[in-house]
Design a protein around this motif. Structure first.
Motif, short mmCIF file in Angstrom:
data_model
loop_
_atom_site.label_atom_id
_atom_site.label_comp_id
_atom_site.label_asym_id
_atom_site.label_seq_id
_atom_site.Cartn_x
_atom_site.Cartn_y
_atom_site.Cartn_z
N LEU A 104 0.83 -1.20 0.00
CA LEU A 104 0.00 0.00 0.00
C LEU A 104 0.87 1.26 0.00
CD1 LEU A 104 -2.74 1.37 0.01
CD2 LEU A 104 -2.86 0.98 2.49
N VAL A 105 1.97 1.24 0.73
CA VAL A 105 2.88 2.39 0.72
C VAL A 105 3.35 2.64 -0.71
CG1 VAL A 105 5.15 3.25 1.43
CG2 VAL A 105 3.67 2.13 3.10
N GLU A 106 3.75 1.59 -1.40
CA GLU A 106 4.23 1.75 -2.77
C GLU A 106 3.13 2.32 -3.67
OE1 GLU A 106 6.28 -0.74 -6.42
OE2 GLU A 106 6.18 -1.64 -4.44
N GLN A 107 1.92 1.78 -3.56
CA GLN A 107 0.80 2.29 -4.37
C GLN A 107 0.55 3.76 -4.08
OE1 GLN A 107 -2.05 -0.78 -2.98
NE2 GLN A 107 -2.63 -0.92 -5.14
N LEU A 108 0.54 4.12 -2.81
CA LEU A 108 0.28 5.50 -2.41
C LEU A 108 1.34 6.45 -2.95
CD1 LEU A 108 -0.79 4.77 1.25
CD2 LEU A 108 -2.20 6.00 -0.42
N VAL A 109 2.59 6.06 -2.83
CA VAL A 109 3.68 6.93 -3.28
C VAL A 109 3.65 7.11 -4.79
CG1 VAL A 109 6.20 7.11 -3.43
CG2 VAL A 109 5.13 6.43 -1.28
N LEU A 110 3.43 6.02 -5.52
CA LEU A 110 3.36 6.14 -6.98
C LEU A 110 2.15 6.96 -7.41
CD1 LEU A 110 4.51 2.56 -7.99
CD2 LEU A 110 5.86 4.67 -8.03
N SER A 111 1.04 6.81 -6.70
CA SER A 111 -0.15 7.61 -6.99
C SER A 111 0.10 9.08 -6.69
CB SER A 111 -1.34 7.09 -6.18
OG SER A 111 -2.47 7.87 -6.42
N SER A 112 0.80 9.36 -5.58
CA SER A 112 1.11 10.75 -5.22
C SER A 112 2.00 11.38 -6.29
CB SER A 112 1.79 10.78 -3.86
OG SER A 112 2.05 12.10 -3.44
N ARG A 113 2.97 10.62 -6.75
CA ARG A 113 3.87 11.13 -7.80
C ARG A 113 3.08 11.46 -9.06
NH1 ARG A 113 9.72 8.96 -9.47
NH2 ARG A 113 10.01 10.37 -11.20
N LYS A 114 2.20 10.56 -9.45
CA LYS A 114 1.36 10.77 -10.63
C LYS A 114 0.44 11.99 -10.43
CE LYS A 114 -2.49 8.49 -12.74
NZ LYS A 114 -3.33 7.31 -12.66
N ASP A 115 -0.11 12.11 -9.22
CA ASP A 115 -1.04 13.19 -8.91
C ASP A 115 -0.39 14.57 -9.04
OD1 ASP A 115 -3.69 14.08 -8.05
OD2 ASP A 115 -2.77 14.53 -6.11
N VAL A 116 0.88 14.67 -8.71
CA VAL A 116 1.57 15.96 -8.82
C VAL A 116 2.17 16.19 -10.21
CG1 VAL A 116 2.00 16.16 -6.34
CG2 VAL A 116 3.77 15.20 -7.82
N GLY A 117 1.93 15.24 -11.11
CA GLY A 117 2.35 15.41 -12.49
C GLY A 117 3.75 14.99 -12.81
#
Length: 118
Positions: A104-117
């Protein structure tokens, strides 16, 4: 008040029961974001790419927190709830007895990265 200059100093100053958890989280964030710079922003250790903080973490008296973009929290709200964790708009709090699962940490971090462009 002592100024924390780096991740090592932050972890060393955290409550003892959280230090192994924070060290593991830091290592996982570094693996997931190999091109990120470790920084201290807003008194918390974080990982920055360019001008954007992708993920930060913190320790408090009774719990820790992982802080990400709001979009990452929204996107993975169901997974956060299934893990038995509490979320705010930009963070997830957790205890040593119920840390955030590594996947879940990995998913969250990758999603956060994507979210900020990035």
């Amino acid at each position: 008040m002592t100024t924390i200059s780096d991740h090592d100093a932050y972890i060393a100053s955290a409550p003892e029961q959280f230090r192994p958890l924070l060290s593991g989280l830091r290592a996982q964030l570094a693996r997931t974001l190999p091109d990120a710079e470790e920084v201290i922003e807003y008194g918390m250790p974080g990982f920055r790419i360019g001008r954007s903080i992708i993920a930060s973490y913190a320790a408090f008296t009774k719990q820790c927190g992982l802080y990400l973009s709001p979009g990452a929290i929204t996107e993975l709200a169901e997974e956060i709830a299934v893990a038995g964790l509490k979320a705010t708009k930009t963070g997830i709090t957790f205890r040593a007895s119920n840390p955030i699962p590594e996947a879940l940490v990995e998913q969250l971090v990758l999603s956060s990265r994507k979210d900020v462009g990035l």
